[in-house]
Design a protein around this motif. Sequence first.
Motif, short mmCIF file in Angstrom:
data_model
loop_
_atom_site.label_atom_id
_atom_site.label_comp_id
_atom_site.label_asym_id
_atom_site.label_seq_id
_atom_site.Cartn_x
_atom_site.Cartn_y
_atom_site.Cartn_z
N ASP A 7 0.78 -1.22 -0.12
CA ASP A 7 0.02 -0.05 -0.06
C ASP A 7 0.80 1.37 -0.07
OD1 ASP A 7 -2.17 -1.58 0.22
OD2 ASP A 7 -2.68 -1.09 2.08
N ILE A 8 0.31 2.17 -0.79
CA ILE A 8 1.09 3.53 -0.89
C ILE A 8 0.25 4.30 0.06
CG2 ILE A 8 2.18 5.58 -2.10
CD1 ILE A 8 3.42 2.81 -2.63
N VAL A 9 0.73 5.17 1.18
CA VAL A 9 0.04 6.06 2.08
C VAL A 9 0.79 7.39 2.17
CG1 VAL A 9 -0.53 4.37 3.65
CG2 VAL A 9 1.60 5.25 4.09
N GLU A 10 -0.14 8.23 2.23
CA GLU A 10 0.20 9.80 2.13
C GLU A 10 0.17 10.17 3.73
OE1 GLU A 10 -1.13 14.07 0.86
OE2 GLU A 10 -2.10 12.54 -0.27
N SER A 24 -3.05 4.38 -2.80
CA SER A 24 -3.11 3.46 -3.74
C SER A 24 -3.26 1.98 -2.68
CB SER A 24 -2.39 3.27 -4.76
OG SER A 24 -0.86 2.84 -4.14
N LYS A 25 -4.04 0.90 -3.05
CA LYS A 25 -4.14 -0.22 -2.48
C LYS A 25 -3.59 -1.32 -3.32
CE LYS A 25 -6.88 0.12 1.32
NZ LYS A 25 -6.59 -0.34 2.41
N SER A 26 -2.62 -2.39 -2.38
CA SER A 26 -2.31 -3.36 -3.31
C SER A 26 -3.36 -4.49 -3.53
CB SER A 26 -1.23 -4.18 -2.24
OG SER A 26 -1.74 -4.61 -1.15
N GLU A 27 -3.10 -5.12 -4.54
CA GLU A 27 -4.14 -6.07 -4.81
C GLU A 27 -4.03 -7.67 -4.00
OE1 GLU A 27 -6.73 -5.23 -6.77
OE2 GLU A 27 -5.60 -3.23 -7.01
N ASN A 51 6.06 12.98 0.65
CA ASN A 51 4.97 12.69 1.70
C ASN A 51 4.39 11.43 1.61
OD1 ASN A 51 3.50 13.89 0.23
ND2 ASN A 51 2.29 14.92 1.47
N HIS A 52 4.86 10.71 0.52
CA HIS A 52 4.35 9.17 0.16
C HIS A 52 5.23 8.17 0.49
CE1 HIS A 52 0.81 10.99 -2.17
NE2 HIS A 52 1.55 11.94 -2.58
N PHE A 53 4.70 7.12 1.15
CA PHE A 53 5.49 6.18 1.71
C PHE A 53 4.79 4.80 1.35
CE2 PHE A 53 6.52 9.65 4.22
CZ PHE A 53 7.96 9.29 4.50
N GLU A 54 5.73 3.71 0.89
CA GLU A 54 5.21 2.47 0.59
C GLU A 54 5.45 1.65 1.95
OE1 GLU A 54 6.13 -1.33 -2.39
OE2 GLU A 54 7.32 0.38 -2.55
N ILE A 55 4.36 0.67 2.41
CA ILE A 55 4.38 -0.18 3.37
C ILE A 55 5.17 -1.26 2.76
CG2 ILE A 55 3.04 -1.77 4.98
CD1 ILE A 55 0.87 0.68 4.77
N ILE A 56 6.25 -1.74 3.53
CA ILE A 56 7.06 -2.99 3.16
C ILE A 56 6.82 -4.15 4.19
CG2 ILE A 56 9.35 -3.72 3.13
CD1 ILE A 56 10.23 -0.98 2.34
#
Length: 63
Positions: free
Chosen positions: A9-12, A60-63, A22-27
């Motif tokens: 997921d990409i979070v702001e 954005s949500k991951s599938e 200010n956008h980060f991807e959850i790992i």
Amino acid sequence: MPMDLKVGDIVELKKQHPCGSNHFEIIRTGADFRIKCTGCERQLWIARPNLERRIKKVTSKSE
């Protein structure tokens, strides 16, 4: 109740990273989250309550 956040997921966030993004991807998820800045690729650990408080929106949500 915890937010439904998944790997990919990409979070702001409300505040910017020092690089200006200010956008980060959850790992990694769990009690602690590992997030990666999409601007400079730096990774950091953050506790779940702190991350949930700082999220402005999930872009954005991951599938």
